[in-house]
Design a protein around this motif. Structure first.
Motif, PDB file in Angstrom:
ATOM      1  N   GLN A  88     104.351 -57.995 -69.847  1.00 18.50           N
ATOM      2  CA  GLN A  88     105.598 -58.489 -70.431  1.00 18.50           C
ATOM      3  C   GLN A  88     106.542 -58.978 -69.339  1.00 18.50           C
ATOM      4  O   GLN A  88     107.201 -60.009 -69.489  1.00 18.50           O
ATOM      5  CB  GLN A  88     106.265 -57.381 -71.252  1.00 18.50           C
ATOM      6  N   TRP A  89     106.606 -58.239 -68.212  1.00 20.29           N
ATOM      7  CA  TRP A  89     107.470 -58.688 -67.116  1.00 20.29           C
ATOM      8  C   TRP A  89     107.006 -60.036 -66.579  1.00 20.29           C
ATOM      9  O   TRP A  89     107.829 -60.906 -66.280  1.00 20.29           O
ATOM     10  CB  TRP A  89     107.468 -57.651 -65.982  1.00 20.29           C
ATOM     11  N   CYS A  90     105.686 -60.220 -66.436  1.00 26.49           N
ATOM     12  CA  CYS A  90     105.175 -61.488 -65.925  1.00 26.49           C
ATOM     13  C   CYS A  90     105.586 -62.654 -66.830  1.00 26.49           C
ATOM     14  O   CYS A  90     105.995 -63.714 -66.345  1.00 26.49           O
ATOM     15  CB  CYS A  90     103.649 -61.430 -65.800  1.00 26.49           C
TER      16      CYS A  90
ATOM     17  N   GLU B 220     108.163 -62.737 -68.905  1.00 27.43           N
ATOM     18  CA  GLU B 220     109.616 -62.923 -68.812  1.00 27.43           C
ATOM     19  C   GLU B 220     110.001 -63.592 -67.500  1.00 27.43           C
ATOM     20  O   GLU B 220     110.876 -64.470 -67.482  1.00 27.43           O
ATOM     21  CB  GLU B 220     110.312 -61.572 -68.950  1.00 27.43           C
ATOM     22  N   ALA B 221     109.358 -63.192 -66.389  1.00 26.51           N
ATOM     23  CA  ALA B 221     109.687 -63.782 -65.093  1.00 26.51           C
ATOM     24  C   ALA B 221     109.365 -65.264 -65.059  1.00 26.51           C
ATOM     25  O   ALA B 221     110.041 -66.044 -64.383  1.00 26.51           O
ATOM     26  CB  ALA B 221     108.932 -63.056 -63.983  1.00 26.51           C
TER      27      ALA B 221
ATOM     28  N   PRO C 127     109.052 -57.416 -59.320  1.00 25.39           N
ATOM     29  CA  PRO C 127     110.398 -57.277 -59.884  1.00 25.39           C
ATOM     30  C   PRO C 127     111.464 -57.077 -58.812  1.00 25.39           C
ATOM     31  O   PRO C 127     111.201 -56.552 -57.733  1.00 25.39           O
ATOM     32  CB  PRO C 127     110.279 -56.020 -60.762  1.00 25.39           C
TER      33      PRO C 127
END
Length: 505
Positions: free
Chosen positions: A3-5, A7-8, A312
Motif C-alpha cells: 500500500q505504501w508503494c 501511495e508513494a 518511507p
C-alpha cells in the motif's frame, strides 16, 4: 508495504499494468513457472493486481536486480545462494543454487547451472544439489556461538585465523571441475546442520561450539572463508571464458560476503565487478520489477543509482517524545551539519535519521549510527552498545573522491565489498580498520542526500574524509524506520545524540 508503494507512486491498483515477482517454491514437477505458486500469491494481492501477476525465476530476478542498474550493456551474471526456484524434473529434485548468465539489453541467456550429484542413502542413491550458501552457513554454525549472526560473524572471525591449519581438510570437502562445477561432499553442501565435523582431533557441532578454543574457531573460519572464496572465483573465471564480458554482476545471498566480493574484484578476471545493491532475497523484488519494465514493456533502463533511499520518510519529531536526559536543538537550518560534525569530532556517538529509509541490508547514511573513525575504543564501545561480538568490525563511509587516498580500491556506494586500508593511514582510522587491515567501504557520491554535507564538514574540521557508519537498530532487529523508533532506540542504546531531519537532541 504494498500500500505504501502505491501511495508513494500516486497510483491506485487499477493503474498498474503488470506485476512481476520472483518465484521461490521448490516444486520439482512444475519447473520455474509454478502456476500453483502464482495463484496463491495472486490471491494475496488486491484486485485487479492479482490478475496481472507473473513469476520470474528466483535467480533471474536476483541477477537483474544488479544488471539492470549497473549501466553496463554486456555483462556476465552470477547468482549464488542457499536456494532458489525449482529446476524442474529434467534436473532432478533440486533448486537453483549456482547460476551463470550472459546478459545483454535485448536478451538473457542462462549458460551455467549448478547440477546435482548422486549420493548414497538408506533408501538408495539420490540426487543432491550442492549449495555454497549452505556450506558456508552450516560451517559457520559450528564456529560461531548461538546469539551471534553466523555468516557475518564468521567472516569477521576469519580475519584472526590461520587458514593453513584446516585448509587442506576443508578443501577435501569441495571439488572444483574444469567446467566451473563445484561439488561439495554430502552433507556439507546441504541444509544439514547436525552432522559432526571431525577436524584436528576435535568434533565440531553447533551444540559444542562454545567449548572450542577461540584461536581454533578463528583458524577454521579462515579456512572456510578461503575455500569458499576460491570456489566462487573458480566459477567466475569460467563465466569470463564463456562470455568474454568485461563486467561481472554478482547477486544472491552469498554476495553479502564482502570479503569474497573484494577477492572477486581482484582475481576473477573481469575488469569490473558490480554487486547488486540488495543482493539478498529482498532485492529479487527489484529485479522482477525491472524485468517487466525493461524486457516486457520495453522501457529504457534506469540510471545507475548512487544511493538507495527509496523507502518511507521517518515522520516528524514530537517534542513530547524526548527521552529523559535529552533536550532538543531545533531550527538549526544550515547549522545542522556543522553542529553534528563538531559532536562527532569530539568523539560523541550519534543516531542519524535523514530522508527516506534505505532499501537493502546496509545502513547507507539515512538510518545510521555515526561516530569518529579514529580510535579503536569507539569500536569497542559501539560493539558493547549493539551487543555484538568484540571482534566484529565497523564500516567507513568516505567521500568518493578521497576513497583511493585512504584505501587500495574505491569501495562502492552500497558497502558491499572490502578494500585494504593503506598502511600509512590505518593508525588514523583504527575504529574502522579490521584486524587484517581491511574495511568494508561505502563511497559517498556528490549527490548523496544523507551523508554528503556532514562528511564535508567533518572533513573540514578533522582532516578525515570519512565516518564510522553502522546500522541504527538494536541487536536482532531490522534497521529502524520511524522517528518514534529512533527516539526509543537512542534511549535504549545510550547514544550521545539523535539527529532527526533538522533537529538534534
Amino acid at each position: 508495504m504494498l500500500q505504501w508503494c502505491l501511495e508513494a507512486a500516486g497510483l491506485e491498483p487499477q493503474d498498474v499494468d503488470a506485476v512481476w515477482a520472483a518465484s521461490m517454491r521448490p516444486n520439482p514437477a512444475a519447473g520455474w513457472w509454478l502456476a500453483e505458486e502464482r495463484d496463491e500469491l495472486a490471491a494475496l494481492l488486491p484486485a485487479p493486481l492479482g490478475e496481472h501477476l507473473r513469476l520470474l525465476s528466483h535467480h533471474t530476478a536476483h541477477v537483474l536486480s544488479g544488471y539492470l542498474l549497473s549501466g553496463h550493456d554486456h555483462a556476465a551474471g552470477l547468482v549464488i545462494d542457499a536456494g532458489g526456484s525449482s529446476l524442474g524434473s529434467d534436473f532432478g529434485p533440486g533448486r537453483e543454487r549456482i547460476t551463470g548468465y550472459d546478459l545483454r539489453p535485448d536478451r538473457i541467456v542462462r549458460l551455467h547451472q549448478g547440477m546435482p550429484t548422486v549420493v548414497p542413502s538408506p533408501a538408495g542413491p539420490r540426487r543432491v544439489h550442492s549449495s555454497l550458501g549452505h556450506f558456508y552457513r552450516n560451517l559457520a554454525r559450528r564456529v560461531i556461538p548461538p546469539g551471534d549472526e553466523p555468516e557475518g560473524s564468521m567472516m569477521a572471525r576469519a580475519a584472526f585465523g590461520d587458514p593453513q591449519r584446516y585448509g587442506a581438510q576443508i578443501r577435501e570437502l569441495v571439488r572444483l571441475g574444469d567446467d566451473g562445477a563445484v561439488r561439495i561432499d554430502h552433507p556439507w553442501g546441504s541444509a544439514d546442520s547436525s552432522t559432526p565435523l571431525l577436524l584436528g582431533g576435535r568434533t565440531w557441532t553447533a551444540d559444542n561450539v562454545a567449548e572450542q578454543p577461540e584461536h581454533e574457531q578463528a583458524d577454521l573460519a579462515a579456512a572456510v572463508q578461503e575455500v569458499f572464496a576460491e570456489s566462487v572465483v573458480h566459477i567466475a573465471r569460467y563465466l569470463q571464458r564463456l562470455t568474454r564480458a568485461s563486467t561481472l554482476v554478482f547477486s544472491g545471498g552469498c554476495a553479502l560476503n564482502s570479503h569474497l566480493n573484494g577477492q572477486l574484484a581482484a582475481d576473477s578476471g573481469f575488469d569490473t565487478l558490480f554487486v547488486a545493491l540488495a543482493p539478498h532475497d529482498a532485492g529479487t523484488a527489484v529485479g522482477a520489477a525491472l524485468y517487466g519494465w525493461h524486457y516486457q514493456i520495453g522501457q529504457e533502463r534506469l540510471p545507475v543509482p548512487t544511493d538507495a533511499a527509496w523507502g518511507p520518510h521517518p515522520g516528524a519529531l514530537p517534542a513530547t517524545a524526548l527521552p529523559t536526559g535529552y533536550r532538543a536543538l531545533t531550527d538549526l537550518g544550515p547549522g545542522l551539519a556543522p553542529t553534528v560534525a563538531m559532536l562527532l569530532a569530539e568523539h560523541h556517538i550519534a543516531g542519524w535519521v535523514q530522508g527516506q529509509l534505505e532499501f537493502g541490508p546496509r545502513a547507507l547514511g539515512h538510518r545510521s549510527i555515526l561516530a569518529h573513525p579514529g580510535h579503536a575504543a569507539t569500536r569497542d564501545r559501539l560493539n558493547a552498545i549493539k551487543k555484538r561480538a568484540t571482534y566484529r568490525p565497523f564500516a567507513p563511509a568516505v567521500l568518493s573522491e578521497h576513497a583511493t587516498a585512504w584505501f587500495m580500491s574505491a569501495g562502492d556506494p552500497f558497502m558491499n565489498r572490502i578494500a585494504r586500508v593503506r598502511r600509512c593511514r590505518a593508525d588514523r582510522i583504527a575504529a574502522v580498520t579490521h584486524h587484517d587491515g581491511t574495511a568494508r567501504v561505502q563511497s559517498v557520491a556528490a549527490d548523496h542526500q544523507g551523508l554528503r554535507e556532514l562528511l564535508d564538514h567533518f572533513h573540514d574540521r578533522t582532516g578525515l574524509p570519512l565516518l564510522l557508519n553502522t546500522s541504527f537498530n538494536r541487536k536482532g532487529t531490522q534497521i529502524l524506520r520511524t522517528v518514534e523508533q529512533a527516539v526509543s532506540a537512542t534511549a535504549d542504546l545510550g547514544l550521545d545524540a539523535l539527529v532527526v531531519l533538522r533537529y538534534v537532541e
